[in-house]
Write a protein that holds these residues in place. Structure first.
Motif, PDB file in Angstrom:
ATOM      1  N   ARG A   1       0.838  -1.204   0.000  1.00 19.36           N
ATOM      2  CA  ARG A   1       0.000   0.000   0.000  1.00 19.36           C
ATOM      3  C   ARG A   1       0.874   1.256   0.000  1.00 19.36           C
ATOM      4  O   ARG A   1       0.595   2.229  -0.699  1.00 19.36           O
ATOM      5  N   ARG A   2       1.930   1.233   0.803  1.00 20.13           N
ATOM      6  CA  ARG A   2       2.805   2.400   0.859  1.00 20.13           C
ATOM      7  C   ARG A   2       3.528   2.598  -0.465  1.00 20.13           C
ATOM      8  O   ARG A   2       3.723   3.720  -0.934  1.00 20.13           O
ATOM      9  N   GLN A   3       3.872   1.463  -1.081  1.00 22.67           N
ATOM     10  CA  GLN A   3       4.553   1.562  -2.377  1.00 22.67           C
ATOM     11  C   GLN A   3       3.627   2.214  -3.411  1.00 22.67           C
ATOM     12  O   GLN A   3       4.056   3.103  -4.162  1.00 22.67           O
ATOM     13  N   LEU A   4       2.368   1.805  -3.404  1.00 22.09           N
ATOM     14  CA  LEU A   4       1.414   2.388  -4.345  1.00 22.09           C
ATOM     15  C   LEU A   4       1.327   3.884  -4.128  1.00 22.09           C
ATOM     16  O   LEU A   4       1.381   4.682  -5.078  1.00 22.09           O
ATOM     17  N   GLU A   5       1.238   4.232  -2.864  1.00 25.74           N
ATOM     18  CA  GLU A   5       1.106   5.637  -2.547  1.00 25.74           C
ATOM     19  C   GLU A   5       2.310   6.408  -3.070  1.00 25.74           C
ATOM     20  O   GLU A   5       2.179   7.489  -3.650  1.00 25.74           O
TER      21      GLU A   5
ATOM     22  N   ALA B   1      -0.483   1.696 -10.755  1.00 25.39           N
ATOM     23  CA  ALA B   1      -0.606   1.887  -9.312  1.00 25.39           C
ATOM     24  C   ALA B   1      -2.007   2.367  -8.948  1.00 25.39           C
ATOM     25  O   ALA B   1      -2.594   1.923  -7.958  1.00 25.39           O
ATOM     26  N   ILE B   2      -2.544   3.247  -9.795  1.00 20.89           N
ATOM     27  CA  ILE B   2      -3.883   3.771  -9.487  1.00 20.89           C
ATOM     28  C   ILE B   2      -4.916   2.650  -9.583  1.00 20.89           C
ATOM     29  O   ILE B   2      -5.763   2.471  -8.698  1.00 20.89           O
ATOM     30  N   LEU B   3      -4.809   1.866 -10.664  1.00 23.75           N
ATOM     31  CA  LEU B   3      -5.737   0.753 -10.810  1.00 23.75           C
ATOM     32  C   LEU B   3      -5.569  -0.232  -9.655  1.00 23.75           C
ATOM     33  O   LEU B   3      -6.539  -0.759  -9.106  1.00 23.75           O
ATOM     34  N   ALA B   4      -4.310  -0.467  -9.298  1.00 23.00           N
ATOM     35  CA  ALA B   4      -4.044  -1.411  -8.211  1.00 23.00           C
ATOM     36  C   ALA B   4      -4.700  -0.925  -6.932  1.00 23.00           C
ATOM     37  O   ALA B   4      -5.299  -1.719  -6.192  1.00 23.00           O
TER      38      ALA B   4
END
Lengths: 261, 1006
Positions: free
Chosen positions: B724-728, B744-747
């Motif tokens: 989650r932090r990586q996506l952010e 990342a946004i889709l994820a």
């Protein structure tokens, strides 16, 4: 006494009588009956069940097989010898400790060694030898066989052929005769490789025959066919050992003409 | 004498010598003794094998003796390691080869014999001629073995062997003679799904099982109906359902409902409709009710099955005054079951569940929205996609509503997908779907709106009605034929395909085909996919027609659409599809080969068929086109989804390929097959790929990772938090590539899909493949070429809930136990603080107790907020809310009681928690679910999730319902006009109508 055992021993007595009479056909008949009867005893190899009569049965069976071996020599049947000997063997090796030593044991072991020698199964010969105890090796019967093998290996064929005279038992004669033939086969085999031509005299000497006649007979026996004299003078051929290979015996005076290989 | 016992034979020489004796008795003696000594003396005996063999072949020798010889030779060969020879002699030994003997020899040979027999039998079955005659002796041995297994009570072994040997007669015997017939049958069904690779044979097995089931004194109708569904025998199911419905016993009706729910879960629309239409209408005359179900009036009724349900209902009710009460009861039940079978009931309940339990975190979306550049349309629409996915099926469109300005930046195709996104959000909103979308739909002739939003709206309608499109089909057809704008055609084709999924409706097919033949690239692509969706799994001969057109047309888009469409038609047909697959994979055109990969994937979906895997791996490394290679690897995910543990192992090497396309494929393959499992190996494999050097690989890996991690929270795998932090980080990073940013946004959307209450599930609980879900993911994976297809992922979402229903198909208050720490399965904590601080704060360990306290505090504040909101004229809504609040506080209270009153920091977390119907039960949690013994309600079938019918033990007491009211209430007449009443807040409106209201229309201001 167990009725079965009685039956067997009675039959065995009749077998022995026939054996003494040298009525070998009857013997063979009796023997096969005996063997069938013996299969019913559970105390015998390979089961070795401990029945009250075990020792008696083992003794009797051992004796029967010893006679069977001797019989096979008498009727000059090597296959039967091998069969009977192998069936006898457990009585010596596996239950030997439980039974009194058989008179015939070393005689028969010696015979077996001789047989192996005759059949040129040297490896098995030595295997059997390794299994024998030191005392057994001292026994004249065994010694005879061992010495024969040594002479055979050394190539002292004259001693081998002379062994007929020193045989410790009458039954050995059969095998020593066969052995002589084995030796001659061996010599002939080597000569075939070694010589292209061989003078008749030399051949006779080499094969340790006393007369040319014996030599010719041997040739007749061994080779598939002896080609008759083809050269005017002396040269004749015979086919050696069925290998389609010519083995020539050449009279002495022709030798100079033909070169050695 | 005493030494006698110790005497042992030292050699088999004597006995071997005896074999050469002429007397047969001696030979026999020797043989029988050798047999007992063979274990010891086999090296000696092996030299004499030729002699013994000759004894075996000796005609004059007695039968028994010859068999003895064969047995001896067999044993010697066994010791020599020559199992083939050993087996052939063991066969010669006939009855002497004792299968019950407990020795290595017998065991080894038996397994050898069975292997041999199995391979012979399956060869015979596959070549389908009787030329390959099986050795009857071999058969004899196997049969003896089977009989022995059955006698010893090892039924599972017997069943396994007989299934493998294709000995259905023995299978039947094993099942009927077993002590626990139901257990063995269940085992057998399972075995036939996981181990029988040939489809036809599996059907034979299932047919047998049904036969056995029917003979039982108390048949397990649940399982029978499952089997019948695999066999596609709607008639059988209909008969059973009818029998149960007509029963006096209320419990039988509950059973029927349960069966219907279980069938619906498998999403086989065509089958369900067929069953529904076969249920006979209630008889008006008592005399007729004696007649069997499929009597003439019933047929007459079936013929006009196009007539709406209520016609049949009125038939039943008009007869009430003269019909006996049984018929009244039947007609009432029939209405219910038809509702279930059409999927409406479950969709309705799911919708209510998803709406009421929605826990989506708007803050995440807000962060995304703020960090994404306005001008970057890819990320802009990715955010819209993410929003749609996050709220899939929840009907919550607050985010869109709050950001109308921002939304209006979507133009052209982005507008198309923004509109279609509404369909995802309102997925399953069957009654009001159309009125919801009304503002955007093409207004017959008076074309005011943009074609993009009109097309998107049609697509959205398809998504709303996916696989349940009875009611909307006609409208979509009309829209399709009423336009020649290709964007609208595009949306209509997709919508029609979705709504009529797998129905193989000829008329619709012709409509779409005419669009295809206009040879317009945009419309043609959708037409190809739409045809495929329509024909899913029918293996129709229309595939060749489509293939021919694919060769004819110049447009790559159309070819691609058709290729996928063709692949869809062979869905689940396994071997039957081989010819078509061969044809496609050998094609010159890489796009058709690419379709061939999909055909392989879908035909062998979830079978883990070795042949298919081998073929795919071959293409993955040898094809010249990157597209084909990528798809081949991706397809592995579909073939292997029934065994997710296998996938990471199989693609691990491919994930290190030099070719980025192959790496991308590997990532998605893992994502697809391990979706929602949180499998540790899968995460380990994806982790390095999320920081790959190539942008699109990162994109794929991020999406795949999100698919794997759906509904896994940080407590069960700490890597979820890291991710989650990586996506952010990726979303906030200005310099990140657009591709991976979009990923990342889709994820982020997928990770919190459906208000955090859904997971991606390709298999139903009965291990049947969910057609819609698999098809959805397959089309979703096309987003590589066409972003709007991302929405197909919503088809694969299935709610993770246990919803208990009573006889009236309402949700009573009912409690059950989750025997695990609550923190393991709770919702992820909402992001409450600005992202920068949260990044620091998250890694610190938060004690579960304090987390709980916080969660409760939040809940309370939420309730308060709710209460404030609902201070409208509708007092009833406040009451409803209060009731809801009460139930949840009650729940808390109970949890506390167990907890021992004073809450201290040091106190350990409780080891279980009480859940209240309906409850979120994530897949990993299912094994911890237990039903309370002293509960008022007893489940008909103890399933840990999904719809469970409950038997009321005290039917006379009033029931407390916990979810909203009866779903059978007619669609609110205010449906269309409600949006006009401006100020009503959506939540209050919902409380009144017991239904989420359609949102107000909003206009694009661009």
């Amino acid at each position: 006494m167990d009725p079965q055992l009685t039956e067997v021993s009675q039959l065995f007595e009749r077998f022995k009588a026939a054996f003494v009479r040298k009525d070998f056909d009857t013997c063979t008949n009796f023997l096969s009956q005996l063997k069938v009867l013996l299969t019913k005893f559970v105390s015998l190899p390979p089961l070795f069940e401990n029945t009250p009569n075990a020792v008696n049965e083992l003794l009797l069976a051992g004796e029967i097989y010893e006679h069977a071996v001797v019989l096979s020599v008498k009727i000059e049947d090597q296959d039967a010898f091998e069969r009977d000997f192998f069936q006898l063997k457990p009585y010596y090796t596996d239950v030997g400790s439980r039974l009194p030593l058989s008179q015939q044991e070393y005689l028969i072991l010696g015979l077996n060694l001789l047989r192996l020698l005759v059949q040129n199964r040297i490896a098995e010969f030595h295997t059997e030898l390794e299994l024998l105890s030191a005392t057994a090796l001292e026994n004249p019967c065994i010694k005879h066989a061992v010495e024969l093998e040594q002479s055979f290996m050394e190539g002292a064929y004259n001693r081998v052929l002379g062994a007929r005279q020193t045989a410790p038992h009458e039954t050995y004669v059969y095998f020593t005769d066969l052995l002589a033939k084995t030796v001659r086969d061996e010599i002939a085999g080597c000569s075939e490789k070694a010589y292209n031509y061989l003078a008749i005299n030399d051949a006779r000497q080499m094969l340790l025959f006393s007369s040319d006649q014996e030599l010719f007979e041997y040739c007749k026996e061994v080779s598939v066919q002896v080609t008759s004299i083809i050269s005017i003078k002396c040269e004749f051929f015979f086919k050696g050992f069925g290998k389609q290979r010519l083995f020539r015996l050449v009279p002495n005076d022709c030798r100079s003409i033909l070169s050695r290989r | 004498m005493s030494a006698g016992a110790a005497t042992m034979v030292s050699s088999a020489g004597g006995l071997l010598a005896m074999l050469n004796e002429s007397n047969p008795q001696l030979k026999y003696h020797a043989l029988s003794n050798l047999i007992s000594f063979v274990d010891q003396f086999w090296p000696e005996i092996s030299t004499s094998v030729p002699i013994i063999e000759s004894l075996y072949e000796d005609e004059e020798f007695g039968q028994h003796q010859r068999q003895l010889a064969a047995l001896l030779v067999s044993k010697v060969f066994y010791y020599l390691g020559e199992l083939d020879d050993s087996l052939s002699y063991a066969l010669g030994a006939g009855p002497l080869f004792d299968v019950s003997e407990d020795s290595d020899y017998v065991r080894t040979l038996l397994s050898k014999a069975i292997d041999e027999y199995v391979s012979l039998r399956s060869k015979a079955a596959e070549s389908s001629d009787d030329a390959a005659k099986v050795d009857s002796r071999l058969e004899g041995i196997v049969e003896r073995m089977l009989d022995k297994c059955i006698l010893d009570g090892k039924y599972q072994q017997a069943m396994g062997i007989s299934i493998e040997c294709r000995r259905l007669d023995k299978l039947e015997e094993a099942i009927t003679r077993s002590d626990n017939v139901h257990g063995t049958l269940a085992y057998c069904i399972n075995a036939s799904h996981s181990f029988v690779y040939r489809r036809e044979y599996r059907q034979d097995v299932l047919r047998l099982l049904v036969k056995v089931y029917e003979k039982l004194p108390s048949p397990d109708y649940l399982s029978i109906c499952q089997c019948l569904m695999f066999l596609y025998e709607p008639e059988g199911v209909a008969n059973i359902l009818e029998k149960l419905l007509r029963s006096e016993n209320k419990e039988d009706a509950l059973y029927a409902f349960q069966i219907a729910f279980d069938l619906v879960e498998n999403e086989h629309q065509a089958f369900l409709l067929n069953v529904r239409d076969r249920l006979s209408a209630p008889k008006s005359l008592p005399s007729e009710s004696v007649q069997p179900g499929s009597s003439n009036p019933a047929h007459a009724q079936n013929e006009n099955s196009t007539a709406p349900e209520d016609v049949q209902m009125t038939d039943g009710s008009s007869a009430v005054h003269e019909a006996d009460p049984n018929e009244v009861m039947y007609s009432e039940r029939l209405t219910k079951i038809k509702g279930i079978l059409s999927g409406e009931t479950s969709i309705q309940l799911t919708l209510q569940f998803l709406f009421s339990c929605n826990k989506s975190d708007l803050l995440i979306l807000k962060t995304i929205k703020q960090s994404v550049e306005m001008r970057n349309s890819v990320c802009h629409s990715a955010t819209i996609y993410a929003n749609a996915i996050m709220h899939a099926g929840t009907t919550v469109d607050t985010f869109l509503r709050d950001n109308l300005d921002w939304l209006s930046r979507a133009t052209n195709w982005a507008k198309f997908s923004a509109t279609a996104g509404l369909g995802v959000i309102h997925r399953g909103h069957l009654q009001q779907g159309r009125s919801l979308m009304a503002p955007y739909l093409p207004q017959g002739g008076a074309g005011g709106g943009s074609p993009y939003s009109e097309g998107g709206a049609l697509y959205a309608l398809g998504l709303i009605h996916a696989n349940h499109g009875e009611s909307i089909k006609q409208f979509l057809r009309d829209s399709l034929s009423g336009t020649n704008i290709e964007v609208i055609q595009h949306g209509a084709c997709l919508g029609l395909g979705l709504a009529a999924l797998g129905t193989a409706d000829e008329d619709i097919y012709d409509d779409i085909k005419s669009v295809l033949y206009t040879d317009s690239a945009v419309a043609g692509e959708a037409a190809g996919i739409g045809m495929g969706l329509l024909m899913v799994g029918t293996a129709t001969e229309k595939a060749s027609e489509m293939l021919a057109y694919a060769h004819e047309t110049q447009h790559e888009k159309i070819i691609r659409g058709l290729a996928l469409g063709i692949a869809l038609t062979v869905y689940g047909r396994e071997e039957e599809a081989d010819t078509l697959i061969e044809q496609m994979t050998r094609d010159q055109d890489p796009i058709l080969r690419y379709g061939g990969m999909y055909a392989l994937a879908l035909a062998y979906r979830g079978t883990a068929n070795n042949k298919a895997i081998r073929q795919l791996l071959h293409f993955a490394v040898s094809d010249v086109s990157d597209d084909v290679r990528r798809t081949a690897v991706l397809a592995l995910g579909f073939v292997l989804y029934s065994e997710p543990e296998q996938t990471p192992r199989i693609v691990s090497l491919l994930s290190e390929s030099y070719n980025p396309h192959v790496r991308y494929g590997a990532a998605l393959a893992v994502g697809i097959s391990c979706a929602g499992t949180g499998l540790s190996e899968a995460i380990s494999l994806l982790e390095p790929l999320t920081s790959d050097v190539v942008d699109f690989v990162r994109q794929g890996a991020l999406i795949a990772m999100a698919m794997v991690m759906v509904q896994i929270n940080e407590a069960s795998d700490s890597r979820v938090g890291t991710f989650r932090r990586q996506l952010e980080k990726i979303i906030l990073d200005k310099h990140e590539d657009t591709m991976s940013k979009m990923g990342a946004i889709l994820a982020a959307g997928i990770l919190d899909a459906g208000g955090r209450n859904v997971t991606i599930r390709l298999l139903s609980k009965t291990k049947h493949d969910k057609v819609t879900a698999v098809v959805g993911l397959a089309v979703f994976s096309q987003f590589w070429y066409w972003y709007p297809l991302i929405y197909f992922v919503s088809l694969s979402f299935s709610p993770t809930a246990l919803i208990g229903l009573n006889y009236d198909l309402k949700v009573p208050k009912f409690e059950f136990l989750s025997h695990a720490k609550p923190s393991l399965f709770e919702y992820p904590k909402p992001t409450t603080v600005p992202t920068t601080t949260s990044a620091v704060k998250l890694p610190t360990a938060i004690l579960s107790t304090s987390a709980k306290a916080k969660a409760r505090a939040k809940k309370e504040s939420e309730q308060k907020a709710n209460a404030e909101k609902s201070t409208g004229p509708e007092s009833s809504s406040a009451a409803a809310n209060a009731e809801k609040g009460k139930s949840s506080s009650e729940k808390d209270g109970e949890a506390m009681q167990v907890d021992n009153p004073p809450e201290k920091k040091s106190e350990p977390e409780p080891s279980f928690e009480i859940l209240t119907n309906p409850a979120r039960v994530v897949p990993a949690q299912e094994k911890f679910i237990k039903f309370l013994e002293d509960s008022r309600y007893v489940p008909v079938k103890s399933a840990p999730s999904g719809f469970v019918l409950l038997r009321d033990l005290s039917p006379n007491e009033p029931e407390v319902l916990s979810l909203t009211d009866s779903p059978t209430s007619a669609a609110s007449p205010a449906g269309g006009s409600a949006p006009a009443a401006g100020q009503q807040s959506s939540s209050s409106a919902m409380a009144v109508d017991d239904e989420p209201q359609p949102p107000q229309a909003f206009e694009y201001t661009s």
